[in-house]
Scaffold this motif. Structure first.
Motif, PDB file in Angstrom:
ATOM      1  N   PHE A  38       0.808  -1.220   0.000  1.00 23.18           N
ATOM      2  CA  PHE A  38       0.000   0.000   0.000  1.00 23.18           C
ATOM      3  C   PHE A  38       0.840   1.269   0.000  1.00 23.18           C
ATOM      4  O   PHE A  38       0.530   2.227  -0.724  1.00 23.18           O
ATOM      5  CB  PHE A  38      -0.950   0.021   1.194  1.00 23.18           C
ATOM      6  N   ASP A  39       1.884   1.319   0.828  1.00 22.03           N
ATOM      7  CA  ASP A  39       2.684   2.544   0.912  1.00 22.03           C
ATOM      8  C   ASP A  39       3.291   2.902  -0.439  1.00 22.03           C
ATOM      9  O   ASP A  39       3.322   4.082  -0.818  1.00 22.03           O
ATOM     10  CB  ASP A  39       3.786   2.396   1.964  1.00 22.03           C
ATOM     11  N   ARG A  40       3.781   1.896  -1.155  1.00 18.67           N
ATOM     12  CA  ARG A  40       4.331   2.147  -2.499  1.00 18.67           C
ATOM     13  C   ARG A  40       3.242   2.663  -3.434  1.00 18.67           C
ATOM     14  O   ARG A  40       3.442   3.616  -4.180  1.00 18.67           O
ATOM     15  CB  ARG A  40       4.934   0.869  -3.092  1.00 18.67           C
ATOM     16  N   PHE A  41       2.093   2.011  -3.377  1.00 19.58           N
ATOM     17  CA  PHE A  41       0.971   2.428  -4.216  1.00 19.58           C
ATOM     18  C   PHE A  41       0.550   3.855  -3.892  1.00 19.58           C
ATOM     19  O   PHE A  41       0.336   4.680  -4.797  1.00 19.58           O
ATOM     20  CB  PHE A  41      -0.213   1.476  -4.003  1.00 19.58           C
ATOM     21  N   ASP A  42       0.429   4.152  -2.610  1.00 16.04           N
ATOM     22  CA  ASP A  42      -0.047   5.460  -2.180  1.00 16.04           C
ATOM     23  C   ASP A  42       0.918   6.559  -2.606  1.00 16.04           C
ATOM     24  O   ASP A  42       0.498   7.618  -3.088  1.00 16.04           O
ATOM     25  CB  ASP A  42      -0.215   5.463  -0.660  1.00 16.04           C
ATOM     26  N   LYS A  43       2.198   6.304  -2.458  1.00 14.71           N
ATOM     27  CA  LYS A  43       3.197   7.293  -2.847  1.00 14.71           C
ATOM     28  C   LYS A  43       3.212   7.495  -4.355  1.00 14.71           C
ATOM     29  O   LYS A  43       3.265   8.627  -4.847  1.00 14.71           O
ATOM     30  CB  LYS A  43       4.581   6.862  -2.360  1.00 14.71           C
ATOM     31  N   ALA A  44       3.153   6.387  -5.099  1.00 18.49           N
ATOM     32  CA  ALA A  44       3.227   6.468  -6.561  1.00 18.49           C
ATOM     33  C   ALA A  44       1.983   7.098  -7.163  1.00 18.49           C
ATOM     34  O   ALA A  44       2.065   7.857  -8.139  1.00 18.49           O
ATOM     35  CB  ALA A  44       3.446   5.079  -7.151  1.00 18.49           C
ATOM     36  N   SER A  45       0.821   6.799  -6.586  1.00 20.51           N
ATOM     37  CA  SER A  45      -0.442   7.313  -7.136  1.00 20.51           C
ATOM     38  C   SER A  45      -0.828   8.667  -6.552  1.00 20.51           C
ATOM     39  O   SER A  45      -1.749   9.307  -7.060  1.00 20.51           O
ATOM     40  CB  SER A  45      -1.571   6.316  -6.862  1.00 20.51           C
ATOM     41  N   ARG A  46      -0.158   9.065  -5.473  1.00 12.61           N
ATOM     42  CA  ARG A  46      -0.495  10.299  -4.747  1.00 12.61           C
ATOM     43  C   ARG A  46      -1.941  10.255  -4.268  1.00 12.61           C
ATOM     44  O   ARG A  46      -2.629  11.281  -4.202  1.00 12.61           O
ATOM     45  CB  ARG A  46      -0.269  11.517  -5.654  1.00 12.61           C
ATOM     46  N   ALA A  47      -2.410   9.060  -3.919  1.00 10.71           N
ATOM     47  CA  ALA A  47      -3.816   8.871  -3.570  1.00 10.71           C
ATOM     48  C   ALA A  47      -4.217   9.655  -2.316  1.00 10.71           C
ATOM     49  O   ALA A  47      -5.208  10.390  -2.327  1.00 10.71           O
ATOM     50  CB  ALA A  47      -4.110   7.389  -3.382  1.00 10.71           C
ATOM     51  N   THR A  48      -3.449   9.488  -1.221  1.00 13.99           N
ATOM     52  CA  THR A  48      -3.797  10.196   0.013  1.00 13.99           C
ATOM     53  C   THR A  48      -3.643  11.694  -0.166  1.00 13.99           C
ATOM     54  O   THR A  48      -4.511  12.480   0.249  1.00 13.99           O
ATOM     55  CB  THR A  48      -2.925   9.707   1.182  1.00 13.99           C
TER      56      THR A  48
END
Length: 273
Positions: A150-160
């Protein structure tokens, strides 16, 4: 000479076909291949629903007024204008090679599967289901490879980051409506904005959990291997630039009309009306 004159048009035709086959896709074509255009199409309804529900829950505005404000919000956003802003950003910021790379990703079966899941989860009414299933999905995936990604996804997608900005925009619209209802004694738009921005740190913690819940819900039928490929795309030069332009364009399109919406709400809720 006669033989050469017969061959030359064939060579020219081949050259033209070669150039056509390898021409970079347009920004509009890339956007259509991605799920972004379908997700953006739901933004006016999402913003309207969020502010309308918030106003009703506050209990400080009659339901009919909240519904009227919801209509104002919905009419203040245009999916076509948001898409046009994204296309302009892509044309300005991505090279032909980057557009080609993004297009190639979205043409893969994995990307199409993920895109379908993202569009389905972006429906305004899907949030109720996401909240309802959050405890179950959190238990199911606790300690899993998917959870660890999740952390990789969140950072890459700028989701949060994007969700926090959107949340602040919605709260600003909500607070502007309430301020308009109070009349002359209310805080100014700039004062409200500073107050809400001051809560960004607290919001990040709350929103991060909501994004994680959405992540588990959206990709529940996507394997960890497929999710890994998606994250690799988001982390790539082309994928990162594409994601940055899209999120920045959407965020700007969401926040730009907020002050105007507040002014319209003020006129609508004025005691004279």
């Amino acid at each position: 000479m006669k033989a050469f004159s017969q061959i030359k048009p064939v060579l020219v035709s081949i050259a033209l076909l070669w150039g056509t086959a390898h021409a970079a896709p347009s920004a509009e074509t890339v956007l259509e291949a991605s799920p972004i255009d379908d997700i953006v199409a739901q933004y006016p309804a999402m913003m309207s629903q969020g502010i309308r529900q918030g106003l009703k829950q506050s209990g400080r505005i009659p339901p009919f007024a909240a519904d009227s404000i919801g209509h104002v919000v919905s009419s203040s956003y245009s999916a076509a204008e948001i898409q046009a802003r994204i296309i302009s950003g892509l044309e300005t910021s991505l090279s032909d090679e980057q557009l080609q790379s993004v297009m190639e990703w979205y043409e893969t079966p994995v990307a199409k599967k993920i895109a379908k899941a993202e569009v389905a989860a972006s429906r305004p009414e899907a949030w109720v289901e996401i909240q309802a299933r959050a405890p179950e999905l959190n238990r199911q995936f606790r300690g899993s490879e998917r959870a660890g990604m999740f952390d990789r996804f969140d950072k890459a997608s700028r989701a949060t980051e994007s969700a926090v900005d959107t949340s602040i925009a919605v709260q600003l619209g909500l607070a502007s409506a309430l301020a308009a209802f109070k009349g002359d004694n209310a805080a100014s738009y700039d004062q409200i904005k500073r107050q809400i921005e001051g809560q960004r740190g607290m919001l990040e913690g709350m929103v991060s959990q909501q994004v994680y819940d959405s992540y588990l819900f959206t990709y529940q039928n996507v394997s960890a291997a497929e999710l890994g490929l998606y994250i690799q795309f988001l982390e790539s030069d082309a994928g990162s630039q594409f994601s940055r332009v899209v999120t920045n364009s959407i965020q700007q399109a969401i926040t730009d009309p907020i002050e105007s919406i507040g002014s319209q709400m003020g006129r609508m809720l004025s005691p004279a009306n």
